[in-house]
Enzyme design. Structure first.
Site, PDB file in Angstrom:
ATOM      1  N   MET A   1       0.827  -1.201   0.000  1.00  0.00           N
ATOM      2  CA  MET A   1       0.000   0.000   0.000  1.00  0.00           C
ATOM      3  C   MET A   1       0.865   1.256   0.000  1.00  0.00           C
ATOM      4  SD  MET A   1      -3.000   1.212  -0.084  1.00  0.00           S
ATOM      5  CE  MET A   1      -3.198   2.970  -0.234  1.00  0.00           C
ATOM      6  N   GLU A   2       0.480   2.209  -0.859  1.00  0.00           N
ATOM      7  CA  GLU A   2       1.287   3.388  -1.156  1.00  0.00           C
ATOM      8  C   GLU A   2       1.072   4.572  -0.214  1.00  0.00           C
ATOM      9  OE1 GLU A   2      -1.260   2.217  -3.149  1.00  0.00           O
ATOM     10  OE2 GLU A   2      -2.451   3.859  -3.954  1.00  0.00           O
TER      11      GLU A   2
ATOM     12  N   HIS B   1       6.233  -0.143  -7.956  1.00  0.00           N
ATOM     13  CA  HIS B   1       4.817   0.226  -8.098  1.00  0.00           C
ATOM     14  C   HIS B   1       4.378   1.179  -6.982  1.00  0.00           C
ATOM     15  CE1 HIS B   1       0.546  -0.657  -9.192  1.00  0.00           C
ATOM     16  NE2 HIS B   1       0.351  -0.441  -7.898  1.00  0.00           N
ATOM     17  N   GLU B   2       4.654   0.783  -5.748  1.00  0.00           N
ATOM     18  CA  GLU B   2       4.198   1.617  -4.625  1.00  0.00           C
ATOM     19  C   GLU B   2       4.930   2.959  -4.635  1.00  0.00           C
ATOM     20  OE1 GLU B   2       1.582   0.481  -3.420  1.00  0.00           O
ATOM     21  OE2 GLU B   2       1.867  -1.566  -4.121  1.00  0.00           O
TER      22      GLU B   2
ATOM     23  N   GLU C   1      -4.262   3.000 -10.727  1.00  0.00           N
ATOM     24  CA  GLU C   1      -3.715   1.635 -10.751  1.00  0.00           C
ATOM     25  C   GLU C   1      -3.233   1.220 -12.142  1.00  0.00           C
ATOM     26  OE1 GLU C   1      -2.712   0.388  -8.256  1.00  0.00           O
ATOM     27  OE2 GLU C   1      -3.920   1.202  -6.620  1.00  0.00           O
TER      28      GLU C   1
END
Ligand code: ARG
Ligand code: ZN
Length: 873
Positions: free
Chosen positions: A264-265, A298-299, A321
């Site tokens: 989770m970012e 990605h995060e 996303e």
């Protein structure tokens, strides 16, 4: 009733500032939230303020420090409403109390192995305090935490640390974190625990220093090195490729063992499933190393695509996303081999997204309605969403794409944006009309493109007749033609692309042809020799391609196409046809040539080893089921698969064995990099064929490979072969693996998965036994996925056993998990998504199992009910 995109309304009040004060205790945590609230311009003075909650206990509410009387508000566990706030601007103070130790949903504030942590996306913040828990309400946050110093020496929040110290006269300490960047509540996070960390100093390209920290359980420090290395490379890459720099003094990452998703970012405080942080050669496979690199990236990339620019509402989820997946895919492509990465991404898209798009759970990349947003963190939003961004880049070219991205960042920084905003940035930056392209966001389903090529030697023309069709999906009976970029080449006998003098019937820009009608006839002139068209190079659009190319043409492309992706695709296409024929009891004459072509690729040292490994991989049993599409018999597919693998192993035995020996590592040092991993991948693929050959020597090699492995990739590859082919030494190997790794949960997950995916009968009984193993736990999502998830999603034959036992097991298990962790339950229930494509007997059993969930009498979560109902629709 479902929530609808068209009902979007901004809130009547804005939150200018959020001040949170947590007193952390595992069983009794109190939260004081002070909100500076201002009525939005244009909102009625009489507008009520109505905040979201979920399972909350309210201890008090004040406006401008004066407690509200009972008749001045209404509070339930899921709502706090003040009908008529007196002032235009006021301070609202809300006290709630929580029991994090009892939070088994893993949403909101919970405890994982003694560490406090949070997960707020999508709607978890409302389980902490009452708030406008929606992505379009942005505010700067200050978080104060107080906790026992000995038990929780580390206190982390979003943003920068502004103050910390001991609480005099107690055994407690506190920390205050301030995040200056306005953010929605889903990006809030805190962590408190007894954790170790590793650190690195990073300097951004414009010279700002940033402290990077990764927090793990004590003793795991060295296992975070690869994640740190990946983080540093991601930060540099985003500066170089997208011009994006980090924007706080510190970037913290925390690994947690109980986590519903990958990671989770949260702003400045990313929280990860520990599976995507921890790696060492003994416990992590090459796939794990690659997975860590891409999830860390990605995060991190979300900091700009998601955090600085967030989503107006959850219908726009793909805005962050899909775009961020595209960015992490590009990062990995640059760090590793671009064609190999592209093939891996397409394999994943086809395995995860195509079945979703072709079944009852199909939905557009931007859905128009949902009942439970957690059920929309799907392959369609993520993977197909990334494909749409990739197509935009294909349509606009490298420079046009970058200009559009730059404009998007410039225009919408600090805002909650929509897909329309995103597309408009590309239109305005490049002067391109993308209105037709928008249909990709609203129309669900995978188009099938049909291509027929005819060559006219007299006229020296090649005619391509192209058509597209998308089958109906739930709520969308009628489909329109999409704009489909088809990258192509016309391949001559020498393997080079032939030129042409002119083209009629379609817009062609360089090597991209645009199909934008239901049917188009495209004529290429000036072609002096009959070429083989290579279509959809690099997989330029997420479609199913059917062509009239013969198997011999496909074998030619497999050996000669200049586009490595299409070489791989041609091999897949041939193998698919051979396997489907075999599953129907026929053997095609081209099989021998195909096997020989595989042999050539195996030994072709001009090709990347990782590419050779992929080209030698047959389509999976699930791929074949999807290609067949209806009346599927998983047992027939499984037998065909086994038989072709054996045929390959037998025909090429000596040759593959020599290659296997030749590729043996020269020294024992482990290198997690892409090229060393490529050699392991190829060698393990060869071993698979040697094992499938049935030769006793091949079986011996597998056991020796297992015994001599000095890394997880080799050990695991051999273990899968020993277990799934029931080879001599299987029992000893399983025991040896268990003894070696019994205290390491992530490694034990692999041991579970190997056994849960064994195609032999008796596996369901084994799965049930495994859930009693001391390393298993029903409350840890990784464990559940590694046993139950692996069996239901990764074992075609046994999950789909004709007696329906697999379906009944999934139904029972879903009910059992649903009471504790609805997200996890709904996620594993997704394994029913393709039930309608099975043969009649299995369909009936699957349907009965799905019905049994709805009729169980147990109260279902909205998550599980939604999936079960949609599957049955
Ligand atoms: N935004 C996260 C990611 O993709 C996923 C979080 C999803 N969480 C959830 N509860 N649905 O990186
Ligand atoms: Zn994401």
């Amino acid at each position: 009733a479902p929530i609808l995109l068209k009902d979007y309304q901004p809130t009547p009040y804005l939150i200018e500032k959020v001040d949170l004060d947590f007193r952390l205790n595992p069983t009794h945590t109190t939260v004081r939230s002070k909100l500076t609230v201002r009525r939005r311009e244009g909102a009625a003075a009489t507008a009520a303020i109505e905040l979201d909650g979920d399972d909350l206990k309210l201890d008090g509410v004040c406006v401008d420090d004066i407690p509200l009387a009972e008749e001045e508000y209404t509070a339930t566990p899921d709502r706090l409403m003040i009908p008529a706030p007196a002032a235009e601007r006021f301070e609202l103070t809300i006290d709630t109390s929580l029991d994090p130790s009892k939070n088994t949903q893993l949403m909101g504030l919970y405890v994982s192995s003694g560490t406090f942590c949070t997960q707020c996306e999508a709607e978890g913040f409302r389980r902490i305090t009452y708030f406008y828990d929606r992505p379009d309400v942005l505010a700067p946050y200050t978080t104060r935490m107080t906790a026992n110093k000995k038990a929780y020496p580390v206190l982390l929040g979003n943003g920068n640390l502004v103050e910390s110290g001991d609480v005099t006269g107690t055994d407690e300490h506190y920390a205050v974190w301030h995040d200056p960047h306005p953010k929605p509540s889903y990006l809030f996070a805190l962590v408190a625990g007894n954790l170790a960390h590793i650190s690195t100093d990073y300097t951004t390209s414009s010279g700002s220093p940033v402290k990077l920290n990764i927090y793990v359980e004590h003793g795991n420090e060295t296992r975070a090195d690869w994640a740190m290395d990946s983080l540093v490379r991601s930060m540099r890459w985003d500066e170089q490729v997208f011009g994006r720099e980090y924007d706080l003094d510190v970037f913290n990452v925390v690994a947690i063992s109980d986590f519903n998703m990958g990671a989770m970012e949260n702003k400045g405080l990313n929280i990860f499933n520990d599976k995507y942080i921890l790696a060492d050669p003994d416990t992590a496979s090459d796939a794990d190393y690659a997975g860590i690199e891409s999830v860390v990236a990605h995060e991190y990339f979300h900091n700009w695509t998601g955090n600085r620019i967030t989503c107006r509402d959850w219908f726009q989820l793909c805005l962050k996303e899909g775009l961020t997946v595209f960015r992490d895919q590009e990062f990995s492509a640059d760090e590793r081999s671009r064609p190999v990465k592209r093939i891996a991404d397409v394999q994943r898209l086809k395995a995860a997204q195509f079945p979703e798009d072709g079944g009852p759970l199909a939905h557009p990349v931007r859905p128009e309605q949902y009942k439970e947003i957690n059920n929309f963190y799907t392959a369609t939003i993520y993977e197909k969403g990334a494909e749409l961004v990739r197509m935009i880049k294909t349509l606009l070219g490298e420079r046009g794409f970058r200009k559009g991205m730059d404009l998007y960042f410039e225009r919408h920084d600090g805002e909650a944006a929509t897909i329309e905003d995103f597309i408009k940035s590309f239109e305005d930056a490049t002067g391109t009309d993308l209105r037709h392209f928008m249909l990709w966001y609203s129309q669900a389903g995978t188009p099938t493109v049909t291509a027929e090529a005819t060559y006219d030697a007299q006229a020296q023309t090649l005619t391509l007749t192209l058509s597209q069709e998308t089958r109906p999906t739930p709520n969308q009976p009628q489909k329109k033609p999409l704009v489909i970029p088809i990258r192509f080449g016309l391949v001559a006998a020498n393997g080079k692309d032939v030129g042409y003098s002119k083209v009629e019937g379609a817009t062609v820009n360089a090597d991209v042809l645009l199909l934008n009608e239901a049917q188009q006839t495209v004529v290429f002139h000036g072609i002096s020799e009959k070429p083989v068209p290579s279509l959809l190079r690099e997989f330029s659009a997420p479609v199913n391609l059917r062509s009239n190319l013969s198997l011999d043409d496909q074998l030619f492309l497999m050996g000669r196409d200049s586009d490595p992706f299409n070489r791989w695709q041609a091999a897949q296409t041939v193998a698919t046809r051979l396997l489907i024929s075999r599953s129907r009891g026929e053997n095609l004459p081209q099989e021998a040539s195909f096997i020989d072509a595989l042999g050539e690729i195996a030994a072709d040292t001009c090709l990347d080893t990782a590419f050779r490994a992929l080209a030698l991989q047959l389509p999976s049993e699930a791929d074949l089921a999807r290609e067949i599409g209806e009346n599927v018999d998983p047992d027939a597919i499984g037998r065909a698969h086994e038989d072709l693998r054996a045929a390959i192993g037998q025909r090429l035995y000596g040759y593959l064995r020599d290659l296997y020996v030749e590729l043996a590592p020269k020294d024992s040092r482990f290198d997690p990099g892409a090229s060393a991993a490529g050699v392991r991948a190829l060698r393990n693929r060869l071993l698979g064929y040697l094992a499938a050959s049935g030769e006793a020597e091949g079986h011996g090699l597998v056991k020796a490979h297992f015994d001599s492995a000095n890394n997880m990739t080799d050990r695991l590859s051999a273990l899968v072969l020993l277990d799934h082919l029931n080879l001599p030494g299987k029992t000893e190997a399983l025991a040896a693996f268990e003894a070696r790794h019994k205290t390491d949960h992530l490694a034990m997950d692999k041991w579970f998965t190997v056994q849960a995916t064994c195609p032999a009968p008796g596996t369901l009984a084994r799965v049930k036994e495994l859930t009693n193993h001391p390393a298993f736990s029903w409350t840890n999502p990784n464990r559940v996925r590694s046993v139950v998830g692996a069996f239901c999603a990764g074992n075609q034959r046994q999950f789909n056993a004709p007696d329906g036992s697999g379906y009944d097991y999934l139904a029972e298990t879903t009910l059992q998990i649903d009471g504790k962790n609805p997200q996890l339950a709904a996620r594993i229930l997704n394994s029913f998504r393709s039930w309608r494509s099975l043969e009649a007997g299995r369909q009936e059993k699957a349907k009965a199992a799905l019905k049994s969930i709805l009729d169980s009498g147990q109260e279902l979560s909205t998550d599980t009910k939604d999936i079960a109902e949609r599957c049955l629709q």
